[in-house]
Every structure is written in C-alpha cells, then in structure tokens.
Design a protein around this motif. Structure first.
Motif, PDB file in Angstrom:
ATOM      1  N   GLY A  13      -2.453  -2.399   0.025  1.00  0.00           N
ATOM      2  CA  GLY A  13      -2.497  -2.646  -1.396  1.00  0.00           C
ATOM      3  C   GLY A  13      -1.627  -3.798  -1.866  1.00  0.00           C
ATOM      4  O   GLY A  13      -0.571  -4.092  -1.284  1.00  0.00           O
ATOM      5  N   SER A  14      -2.059  -4.424  -2.947  1.00  0.00           N
ATOM      6  CA  SER A  14      -1.239  -5.429  -3.629  1.00  0.00           C
ATOM      7  C   SER A  14      -0.367  -4.762  -4.691  1.00  0.00           C
ATOM      8  O   SER A  14       0.285  -5.452  -5.475  1.00  0.00           O
ATOM      9  CB  SER A  14      -2.127  -6.512  -4.261  1.00  0.00           C
ATOM     10  N   SER A  15      -0.358  -3.438  -4.692  1.00  0.00           N
ATOM     11  CA  SER A  15       0.570  -2.637  -5.496  1.00  0.00           C
ATOM     12  C   SER A  15       1.436  -1.810  -4.559  1.00  0.00           C
ATOM     13  O   SER A  15       1.079  -1.603  -3.398  1.00  0.00           O
ATOM     14  CB  SER A  15      -0.192  -1.700  -6.436  1.00  0.00           C
ATOM     15  N   LEU A  16       2.546  -1.319  -5.061  1.00  0.00           N
ATOM     16  CA  LEU A  16       3.433  -0.487  -4.250  1.00  0.00           C
ATOM     17  C   LEU A  16       2.997   0.966  -4.214  1.00  0.00           C
ATOM     18  O   LEU A  16       3.408   1.721  -3.338  1.00  0.00           O
ATOM     19  CB  LEU A  16       4.869  -0.564  -4.788  1.00  0.00           C
ATOM     20  N   GLY A  17       2.142   1.368  -5.173  1.00  0.00           N
ATOM     21  CA  GLY A  17       1.744   2.768  -5.242  1.00  0.00           C
ATOM     22  C   GLY A  17       2.734   3.588  -6.042  1.00  0.00           C
ATOM     23  O   GLY A  17       3.811   3.119  -6.420  1.00  0.00           O
ATOM     24  N   SER A  20       7.333   6.286  -3.322  1.00  0.00           N
ATOM     25  CA  SER A  20       8.100   5.408  -2.433  1.00  0.00           C
ATOM     26  C   SER A  20       7.725   5.576  -0.966  1.00  0.00           C
ATOM     27  O   SER A  20       8.053   4.724  -0.130  1.00  0.00           O
ATOM     28  CB  SER A  20       9.600   5.654  -2.608  1.00  0.00           C
ATOM     29  N   VAL A  21       7.009   6.658  -0.632  1.00  0.00           N
ATOM     30  CA  VAL A  21       6.622   6.902   0.758  1.00  0.00           C
ATOM     31  C   VAL A  21       5.715   5.794   1.277  1.00  0.00           C
ATOM     32  O   VAL A  21       5.749   5.458   2.466  1.00  0.00           O
ATOM     33  CB  VAL A  21       5.942   8.283   0.909  1.00  0.00           C
ATOM     34  N   TYR A  22       4.937   5.167   0.391  1.00  0.00           N
ATOM     35  CA  TYR A  22       4.045   4.096   0.823  1.00  0.00           C
ATOM     36  C   TYR A  22       4.835   2.845   1.219  1.00  0.00           C
ATOM     37  O   TYR A  22       4.562   2.211   2.242  1.00  0.00           O
ATOM     38  CB  TYR A  22       3.047   3.753  -0.277  1.00  0.00           C
ATOM     39  N   LYS A  23       5.820   2.505   0.406  1.00  0.00           N
ATOM     40  CA  LYS A  23       6.676   1.360   0.731  1.00  0.00           C
ATOM     41  C   LYS A  23       7.439   1.609   2.026  1.00  0.00           C
ATOM     42  O   LYS A  23       7.553   0.715   2.879  1.00  0.00           O
ATOM     43  CB  LYS A  23       7.653   1.101  -0.416  1.00  0.00           C
ATOM     44  N   ALA A 107      -5.604  -0.049   8.338  1.00  0.00           N
ATOM     45  CA  ALA A 107      -5.580   0.047   6.880  1.00  0.00           C
ATOM     46  C   ALA A 107      -4.481   1.008   6.466  1.00  0.00           C
ATOM     47  O   ALA A 107      -4.441   2.148   6.927  1.00  0.00           O
ATOM     48  CB  ALA A 107      -6.926   0.526   6.338  1.00  0.00           C
ATOM     49  N   MET A 108      -3.610   0.525   5.617  1.00  0.00           N
ATOM     50  CA  MET A 108      -2.640   1.358   4.926  1.00  0.00           C
ATOM     51  C   MET A 108      -3.225   1.727   3.562  1.00  0.00           C
ATOM     52  O   MET A 108      -4.311   1.251   3.207  1.00  0.00           O
ATOM     53  CB  MET A 108      -1.330   0.593   4.750  1.00  0.00           C
ATOM     54  N   PRO A 109      -2.552   2.535   2.772  1.00  0.00           N
ATOM     55  CA  PRO A 109      -3.041   2.808   1.420  1.00  0.00           C
ATOM     56  C   PRO A 109      -3.273   1.529   0.623  1.00  0.00           C
ATOM     57  O   PRO A 109      -2.529   0.556   0.752  1.00  0.00           O
ATOM     58  CB  PRO A 109      -1.925   3.663   0.819  1.00  0.00           C
ATOM     59  N   GLY A 110      -4.323   1.545  -0.168  1.00  0.00           N
ATOM     60  CA  GLY A 110      -4.679   0.414  -1.005  1.00  0.00           C
ATOM     61  C   GLY A 110      -5.841   0.792  -1.901  1.00  0.00           C
ATOM     62  O   GLY A 110      -6.207   1.968  -1.995  1.00  0.00           O
ATOM     63  N   GLY A 111      -6.444  -0.202  -2.525  1.00  0.00           N
ATOM     64  CA  GLY A 111      -7.544   0.032  -3.453  1.00  0.00           C
ATOM     65  C   GLY A 111      -8.866  -0.461  -2.901  1.00  0.00           C
ATOM     66  O   GLY A 111      -9.090  -0.467  -1.693  1.00  0.00           O
ATOM     67  N   PHE A 112      -9.745  -0.899  -3.805  1.00  0.00           N
ATOM     68  CA  PHE A 112     -11.097  -1.301  -3.423  1.00  0.00           C
ATOM     69  C   PHE A 112     -11.098  -2.341  -2.304  1.00  0.00           C
ATOM     70  O   PHE A 112     -11.897  -2.255  -1.369  1.00  0.00           O
ATOM     71  CB  PHE A 112     -11.852  -1.870  -4.628  1.00  0.00           C
ATOM     72  N   GLY A 113     -10.227  -3.354  -2.410  1.00  0.00           N
ATOM     73  CA  GLY A 113     -10.211  -4.401  -1.394  1.00  0.00           C
ATOM     74  C   GLY A 113      -9.877  -3.856  -0.020  1.00  0.00           C
ATOM     75  O   GLY A 113     -10.502  -4.230   0.979  1.00  0.00           O
ATOM     76  N   THR A 114      -8.908  -2.967   0.044  1.00  0.00           N
ATOM     77  CA  THR A 114      -8.512  -2.362   1.315  1.00  0.00           C
ATOM     78  C   THR A 114      -9.644  -1.524   1.893  1.00  0.00           C
ATOM     79  O   THR A 114      -9.942  -1.604   3.094  1.00  0.00           O
ATOM     80  CB  THR A 114      -7.257  -1.492   1.125  1.00  0.00           C
ATOM     81  N   PHE A 115     -10.281  -0.711   1.036  1.00  0.00           N
ATOM     82  CA  PHE A 115     -11.398   0.123   1.504  1.00  0.00           C
ATOM     83  C   PHE A 115     -12.514  -0.762   2.076  1.00  0.00           C
ATOM     84  O   PHE A 115     -13.048  -0.492   3.150  1.00  0.00           O
ATOM     85  CB  PHE A 115     -11.995   0.958   0.365  1.00  0.00           C
ATOM     86  N   GLU A 116     -12.839  -1.804   1.325  1.00  0.00           N
ATOM     87  CA  GLU A 116     -13.946  -2.679   1.717  1.00  0.00           C
ATOM     88  C   GLU A 116     -13.646  -3.411   3.014  1.00  0.00           C
ATOM     89  O   GLU A 116     -14.493  -3.505   3.911  1.00  0.00           O
ATOM     90  CB  GLU A 116     -14.228  -3.674   0.581  1.00  0.00           C
ATOM     91  N   GLU A 117     -12.438  -3.925   3.141  1.00  0.00           N
ATOM     92  CA  GLU A 117     -12.072  -4.667   4.351  1.00  0.00           C
ATOM     93  C   GLU A 117     -12.117  -3.771   5.582  1.00  0.00           C
ATOM     94  O   GLU A 117     -12.620  -4.175   6.642  1.00  0.00           O
ATOM     95  CB  GLU A 117     -10.679  -5.281   4.175  1.00  0.00           C
ATOM     96  N   GLY A 135      -7.819   1.370  12.871  1.00  0.00           N
ATOM     97  CA  GLY A 135      -7.052   2.578  12.577  1.00  0.00           C
ATOM     98  C   GLY A 135      -6.701   2.729  11.110  1.00  0.00           C
ATOM     99  O   GLY A 135      -6.476   1.740  10.407  1.00  0.00           O
ATOM    100  N   LEU A 136      -6.642   3.975  10.671  1.00  0.00           N
ATOM    101  CA  LEU A 136      -6.154   4.321   9.337  1.00  0.00           C
ATOM    102  C   LEU A 136      -4.768   4.927   9.460  1.00  0.00           C
ATOM    103  O   LEU A 136      -4.584   5.912  10.181  1.00  0.00           O
ATOM    104  CB  LEU A 136      -7.073   5.354   8.667  1.00  0.00           C
ATOM    105  N   LEU A 137      -3.799   4.361   8.749  1.00  0.00           N
ATOM    106  CA  LEU A 137      -2.482   4.989   8.649  1.00  0.00           C
ATOM    107  C   LEU A 137      -2.526   5.882   7.409  1.00  0.00           C
ATOM    108  O   LEU A 137      -2.421   5.406   6.281  1.00  0.00           O
ATOM    109  CB  LEU A 137      -1.374   3.942   8.548  1.00  0.00           C
ATOM    110  N   ASN A 138      -2.700   7.165   7.642  1.00  0.00           N
ATOM    111  CA  ASN A 138      -2.977   8.126   6.578  1.00  0.00           C
ATOM    112  C   ASN A 138      -1.673   8.640   5.969  1.00  0.00           C
ATOM    113  O   ASN A 138      -1.312   9.815   6.115  1.00  0.00           O
ATOM    114  CB  ASN A 138      -3.821   9.275   7.135  1.00  0.00           C
ATOM    115  N   VAL A 139      -0.996   7.759   5.272  1.00  0.00           N
ATOM    116  CA  VAL A 139       0.319   8.078   4.704  1.00  0.00           C
ATOM    117  C   VAL A 139       0.176   9.160   3.632  1.00  0.00           C
ATOM    118  O   VAL A 139      -0.596   9.012   2.682  1.00  0.00           O
ATOM    119  CB  VAL A 139       0.960   6.816   4.084  1.00  0.00           C
ATOM    120  N   ALA A 140       0.897  10.244   3.793  1.00  0.00           N
ATOM    121  CA  ALA A 140       0.922  11.338   2.811  1.00  0.00           C
ATOM    122  C   ALA A 140      -0.480  11.845   2.486  1.00  0.00           C
ATOM    123  O   ALA A 140      -0.756  12.257   1.362  1.00  0.00           O
ATOM    124  CB  ALA A 140       1.640  10.886   1.542  1.00  0.00           C
ATOM    125  N   GLY A 141      -1.368  11.806   3.468  1.00  0.00           N
ATOM    126  CA  GLY A 141      -2.724  12.299   3.261  1.00  0.00           C
ATOM    127  C   GLY A 141      -3.578  11.425   2.364  1.00  0.00           C
ATOM    128  O   GLY A 141      -4.618  11.871   1.867  1.00  0.00           O
TER     129      GLY A 141
END
Length: 197
Positions: A13-17, A20-23, A107-117, A135-141
């Motif tokens: 993501g281009s956001s932090l979410g 803080s677990v994502y950062k 892929a880490m957590p993110g939005g539409f761009g991350t899903f699409e990529e 691989g998907l890094l499934n942070v905090a589910g």
C-alpha cells in the motif's frame, strides 16, 4: 528447490494502514530482504508501506530498485534515495519491468493496485508467462477474505486446485521465505473444461 531469489518484487500500500502492525511487518520484511542479500524491486514510492519497506532495506545496507511512471514522478511521490530509479511511460510498462527484474513476488496489505498487481502475476504464472513464486504476506489476517474467495473459485470450478496452490500464503516473514524457497513450478493447463469436452 526453486531457483535462488536474488530480486524480490513487493506490492504494498501507499498508505500505512489503520494498525501499526502493517508498518512493523514492512520493516521486518525489508530488513530480512537485505539480510538475505536480495534486492528489493517495487513501485518506487516514498509514502505508506512502500516507503517503509524501501527505507528498511536501505537502512540495512540492501539495494532497492524502484520503477515509476513519469506521471507519478511529476507528483513527487518517488523515493529519492534508491539504489536505482527506473522511469517508464505507463503503468503497464511499470508492471512489466518489475516482473522482468524480479525472481519472485510478494503482496503485503494494500488496496486496489496491490490486489491487481498480485493477481496479474498469478495469472501470468497460470498461463505460463513466467514460473516465479507468488506469495501473500497475510499480516493480521488481512487477506483472509481474498483467500476465501480463491477457495470459492476452486469449489465452484472457476479455478483449478493446482492454480489455487500457486498462491503461497504465510502469516509471518520467516514462514513466507520458507514458502518462496520451497516452491516448485508445475506445468499448467488453465482451462478447467477443455479436457472434458
């Protein structure tokens, strides 16, 4: 065993979410990429999780290659301290270049761009365009709902089991690297019904 991973492409993501677990996960992943002597390939942003992971790799002495379209570069979102910054004309060229440079994708957590990529590189794997682990890094589910959708697609025969199994999933950075290292490409036939008609 699969081929050694020298360059890892990370979508995030281009956001932090909101948590803080994502950062923290981005910092951990970036540090581990550098520790393993890998190069980070990513979308060149200096904001959100993109900026965090790039900084983590650089702070740990690793190399970071960013790929960004000229239009986004003009909006001043590009990281200015990368090992290499590649400027392209379009988003399509950006994704193609990142795929060319990488030996694996996460892929880490993110939005539409991350899903699409992420789904695009999975599709390329399914079609035999490349044979690189995804691989998907499934942070905090975070990706539990997406994984449930993939399972539904398999159950309803829109997705083959072997294609579903291309999605490597891990809840921790250490488990993610184990999955990537152990992945084996297999010959693919995308079309579920072709053998039956």
């Amino acid at each position: 065993m699969s081929q050694p991973i020298k360059a890892l492409c990370v979508f995030c993501g281009s956001s932090l979410g909101a948590d803080s677990v994502y950062k923290e996960a981005a910092q951990e992943l970036g540090g581990e990429i550098a520790r393993r002597g890998m190069r980070l390939v990513y979308g060149a942003g200096n904001i959100g999780l993109m900026g965090v992971i790039a900084d983590a790799v650089l702070d740990a002495g690793g190399e970071v290659v960013g790929v960004i379209p000229e239009a986004l570069l003009k909006k001043e979102v590009a990281h200015q301290s990368l090992t290499e910054l590649i400027v392209v004309e379009t988003m399509h060229q950006r994704k193609a270049k990142m795929a060319e440079l990488a030996d694996a994708f996460v892929a880490m957590p993110g939005g539409f761009g991350t899903f699409e990529e992420f789904c695009e590189v999975l599709t390329w794997n399914q079609l035999g365009v490349h044979d690189k682990p995804c691989g998907l890094l499934n942070v905090a589910g975070y990706y539990d709902s997406l994984l449930a959708l993939f399972q539904r697609a398999e159950n309803d025969r829109f997705l083959r089991l072997e294609h579903h199994q291309m999605v490597l999933t891990a809840d921790s950075v250490s488990d993610l690297f184990v999955c990537l290292a152990n992945w084996q490409p297999t010959p693919q036939n995308k079309w579920i019904d072709r053998d039956e008609t």
